[in-house]
Design an enzyme around this catalytic site. Structure first.
Site, PDB file in Angstrom:
ATOM      1  N   ASP A 208      69.515 -25.992  40.044  1.00  0.00           N
ATOM      2  CA  ASP A 208      70.204 -25.104  40.558  1.00  0.00           C
ATOM      3  C   ASP A 208      71.675 -25.007  40.142  1.00  0.00           C
ATOM      4  O   ASP A 208      71.897 -25.864  39.433  1.00  0.00           O
ATOM      5  CB  ASP A 208      70.320 -24.891  42.172  1.00  0.00           C
ATOM      6  N   ASP A 210      75.538 -25.183  41.087  1.00  0.00           N
ATOM      7  CA  ASP A 210      76.033 -25.624  42.409  1.00  0.00           C
ATOM      8  C   ASP A 210      76.961 -24.769  43.265  1.00  0.00           C
ATOM      9  O   ASP A 210      77.157 -23.400  42.267  1.00  0.00           O
ATOM     10  CB  ASP A 210      76.984 -26.868  41.908  1.00  0.00           C
TER      11      ASP A 210
END
Length: 268
Positions: A208, A210
């Site tokens: 992902d 952040d």
């Protein structure tokens, strides 16, 4: 039955199927039991010991993992080279989910974790300027790229205490310092490996962006676990290929880290 191993892998439960001829071993240590029973088996011609970092049932949050026991258990089985696959968040817009980062630097932002074996007797100062094994890094990068995996050679992993994720302000601060990825388990795992003169290589899968990198509701644990699970077959292949390509007689400086130091106890 195998009771010795050359290479250690510390990772998630999806990596169990890596090993052939697998046996489970209870390994006591002076620091209590490791995260779980150690599985010892083979990948090709190499003997490998596997420890699930969080335990099989994921019972240990990042700040409660028995890091000292895990690394001690591996060394006591004969391990001298360690691979550490993990999920990380990206601090760089250009490194999106699916990117593999093989970091060459680390920043510790944890607090309260037992991070040394040398906390009694007398002071032992271990060099940690370059936290990762240069040989292991080179082998992992070659293995990943040969399989067509977008791989970042180098970068800084910042390790936070957890179990919460970063705030947007923290994430933006990390990025402004030039750091590359953020995780919760890469320290003290790496420094404890160094204190035992083990080679240590981080295989960091970006799951992902952040919180400070892009708009949205921020990172969730469910999203991280789902993405890692989707890529676990790819990670298994990378770990297996790296294991088989690691040198049987390492020539890197990791193994001589403790040379000339007056240790307060004998290593396993």
């Amino acid at each position: 039955m195998l009771t010795r191993a050359d290479i250690g892998v510390i990772g998630g439960s999806g990596l169990y199927s890596l090993l052939d001829d697998a046996e489970e071993i209870q390994v006591p240590t002076p620091y209590g039991p490791p995260s779980d029973i150690v599985t010892v088996g083979r990948i090709g011609s190499r003997s490998v010991a596997f420890i699930p970092r969080h335990g099989r049932d994921h019972r240990f949050p990042p700040h409660r993992i028995p890091y000292r026991a895990n690394l001690w258990a591996l060394r006591s089985l004969g391990v001298r080279q360690v691979l550490a696959p993990s999920a990380v968040g990206s601090l760089r817009a250009e490194h999106g989910p699916g990117t593999l980062v093989i970091p060459d630097q680390l920043v510790d932002r944890t607090s309260g974790r037992a991070q040394t074996y040398y906390d009694a007797g007398h002071a032992v100062h271990v060099s940690f300027a370059d936290p990762y094994c240069p040989s292991g890094r080179a082998v992992a990068i070659e293995a990943a790229r040969s399989n067509g995996w977008e791989t970042v050679d180098g970068g800084t992993l910042v390790v936070i205490e957890g179990p919460r994720f970063s705030t947007r302000a923290e994430s933006r601060w990390f990025a402004s310092n030039g750091w590359t990825i953020v995780g919760m388990t890469g320290f003290p795992e790496s420094v404890l490996a160094r204190e035992l003169a083990l080679c240590y290589t981080s295989l960091s899968l970006v799951t992902d962006h952040d919180a400070g990198v892009e708009a949205g509701e921020g990172v969730t644990h469910e999203e991280v676990m789902k993405f890692f699970a989707q890529n676990v077959t790819r990670m298994r292949t990378l770990v297996a290929d790296t294991v088989e390509a690691l040198p049987t007689e390492p020539t890197c400086p990791c193994g001589s880290t403790l040379d000339g130091l007056d240790l307060p106890f004998e290593l396993p």
